[in-house]
Design a protein around this motif. Structure first.
Motif, short mmCIF file in Angstrom:
data_model
loop_
_atom_site.label_atom_id
_atom_site.label_comp_id
_atom_site.label_asym_id
_atom_site.label_seq_id
_atom_site.Cartn_x
_atom_site.Cartn_y
_atom_site.Cartn_z
N GLN A 97 0.68 -1.22 -0.06
CA GLN A 97 0.09 0.03 -0.03
C GLN A 97 0.91 1.31 -0.04
N VAL A 98 1.88 0.99 0.68
CA VAL A 98 2.78 2.56 0.87
C VAL A 98 3.59 2.59 -0.44
N THR A 99 4.01 1.56 -1.10
CA THR A 99 4.91 1.64 -2.43
C THR A 99 3.74 2.15 -3.51
N GLN A 100 2.66 1.58 -3.52
CA GLN A 100 1.77 2.22 -4.43
C GLN A 100 1.35 3.48 -4.30
N TYR A 101 1.14 4.02 -3.17
CA TYR A 101 0.99 5.31 -2.80
C TYR A 101 2.12 6.32 -3.30
N GLN A 102 3.40 5.72 -3.30
CA GLN A 102 4.74 6.41 -3.75
C GLN A 102 4.54 6.50 -5.23
N TYR A 103 4.30 5.49 -5.84
CA TYR A 103 4.22 5.49 -7.20
C TYR A 103 3.10 6.38 -7.77
N ARG A 104 1.95 6.54 -7.31
CA ARG A 104 1.01 7.32 -7.65
C ARG A 104 0.92 8.52 -7.36
N THR A 105 1.98 9.02 -6.56
CA THR A 105 2.02 10.09 -5.97
C THR A 105 3.71 10.78 -5.96
N PRO A 106 4.12 10.72 -7.06
CA PRO A 106 5.63 11.08 -7.22
C PRO A 106 5.98 12.34 -6.39
N THR A 107 5.03 13.26 -6.13
CA THR A 107 5.48 14.41 -5.14
C THR A 107 5.10 14.24 -3.79
N TRP A 108 5.14 13.05 -3.38
CA TRP A 108 4.77 12.78 -1.88
C TRP A 108 5.98 13.59 -1.00
N ALA A 109 7.21 13.49 -1.38
CA ALA A 109 8.27 13.95 -0.56
C ALA A 109 8.21 15.38 -0.31
N ALA A 110 7.52 15.98 -1.19
CA ALA A 110 7.43 17.44 -1.18
C ALA A 110 6.12 17.88 -0.29
N LYS A 111 5.37 17.01 0.22
CA LYS A 111 4.16 17.29 0.79
C LYS A 111 4.46 17.35 2.45
N PRO A 112 3.74 18.17 3.09
CA PRO A 112 3.88 18.12 4.58
C PRO A 112 3.43 16.74 4.97
N MET A 113 4.20 16.42 6.22
CA MET A 113 4.37 14.88 6.63
C MET A 113 2.92 14.46 7.31
N ASP A 114 2.26 15.44 7.69
CA ASP A 114 0.84 15.24 8.30
C ASP A 114 -0.02 14.78 7.00
N GLU A 115 0.10 15.48 5.79
CA GLU A 115 -0.74 15.13 4.78
C GLU A 115 -0.43 13.58 4.38
N VAL A 116 0.84 13.51 4.41
CA VAL A 116 1.23 12.05 3.96
C VAL A 116 0.81 10.98 5.00
N GLY A 117 0.79 11.38 6.51
CA GLY A 117 0.36 10.59 7.35
C GLY A 117 -1.09 10.19 6.93
N LYS A 118 -2.02 11.11 6.75
CA LYS A 118 -3.31 11.26 6.55
C LYS A 118 -3.84 10.22 5.06
N ASP A 119 -2.71 10.67 4.08
CA ASP A 119 -2.87 9.61 2.89
C ASP A 119 -2.76 8.25 3.11
N LEU A 120 -1.90 7.98 4.08
CA LEU A 120 -1.76 6.53 4.49
C LEU A 120 -2.51 6.03 5.40
N GLY A 121 -3.77 6.55 5.51
CA GLY A 121 -4.86 5.98 6.46
C GLY A 121 -4.92 6.72 7.90
N GLY A 122 -4.03 7.93 8.10
CA GLY A 122 -4.26 8.45 9.22
C GLY A 122 -3.10 7.79 10.29
N VAL A 123 -1.98 7.50 10.01
CA VAL A 123 -0.87 6.78 10.74
C VAL A 123 -0.52 7.73 11.64
N GLN A 124 0.23 7.26 12.83
CA GLN A 124 0.63 8.49 13.76
C GLN A 124 2.17 8.69 13.72
#
Length: 219
Positions: A97-124
């Motif tokens: 699920q994480v790797t698919q998210y990275q492939y679908r969202t190539p700009t993930w590294a530029a996003k705020p980390m709380d948004e990345v956490g929400k995108d990945l199901g709200g992890v803490q």
């Protein structure tokens, strides 16, 4: 005369005890070389928290080692999700699920980390393993195996007040093989890269839980 006699007696007693001390020292040295010691976790904030392991590497590394990112993510997630290592009441995000998210969202590294956490199901927690170097040979020498990997392990506490601030980070380097002169035509490439990758997983995962290490570790 009395003083000289006492000095001679002290000297003889000192010499007599030397073999015993040397033997005890040798025994202690031998014990340490074949045994392990407990090492405490450097970061304990993963316990009781949901998390996702994200592995990052530049395009050059990914092009040369196409399965490496997913392999490291899978193995590190497996280690950290083991209840014997890190009790995680909140669960974790599966590697696929994480790797698919990275492939679908190539700009993930530029996003705020709380948004990345929400995108990945709200992890803490987000555990970011970033490879800055991963090679199997010294530059210019393709005839011998001498692998080296440099990487950072970083934790973002995305449920906290400052989700983009680094809560913990450590840069490490591991090598394999441990000696020079291993000819490339005598050991399969998969053996070298798997051993090197496993050392990355060991050193990264050991930061999060108490474990045993040799007194004289190879890496």
């Amino acid at each position: 005369m009395l003083i000289r006699a006492l000095c001679l007696l002290c000297l003889l007693l000192t010499i007599a005890t030397l073999p015993g001390c040397a033997l005890a020292g040798a025994m202690a040295e031998s014990y340490q070389r074949t045994s392990t010691k407990p090492v405490l976790a450097e970061y304990t904030g993963l316990e009781g928290k949901s998390f996702a392991v994200v592995v990052s590497a530049d395009r050059g590394i990914q092009a040369e080692h196409q399965q490496l990112v997913e392999y490291l993510a899978s193995r590190l997630t497996e280690r950290l999700s083991g209840p014997a290592n890190v009790p995680t009441a909140g669960g974790f995000v599966p590697t696929q699920q994480v790797t698919q998210y990275q492939y679908r969202t190539p700009t993930w590294a530029a996003k705020p980390m709380d948004e990345v956490g929400k995108d990945l199901g709200g992890v803490q927690r987000i555990v970011l393993l970033e490879l800055t170097e991963y090679r199997l040979n010294e530059p210019g020498n393709q005839y011998e195996w001498l692998g080296s990997a440099t990487f950072s392990t970083t934790v973002f506490e995305v449920d906290g007040a400052s989700p983009d601030e680094v809560a913990f980070t450590k840069i490490q380097t591991v090598d394999f093989p441990d000696q020079k002169g291993v000819a490339a035509d005598t050991v399969d490439r998969r053996v070298i890269t798997t051993a090197l990758a496993n050392r990355v997983v060991d050193r990264s995962s050991w930061l999060f839980y108490k474990h045993e290490e040799p007194y004289y570790p190879d890496y």
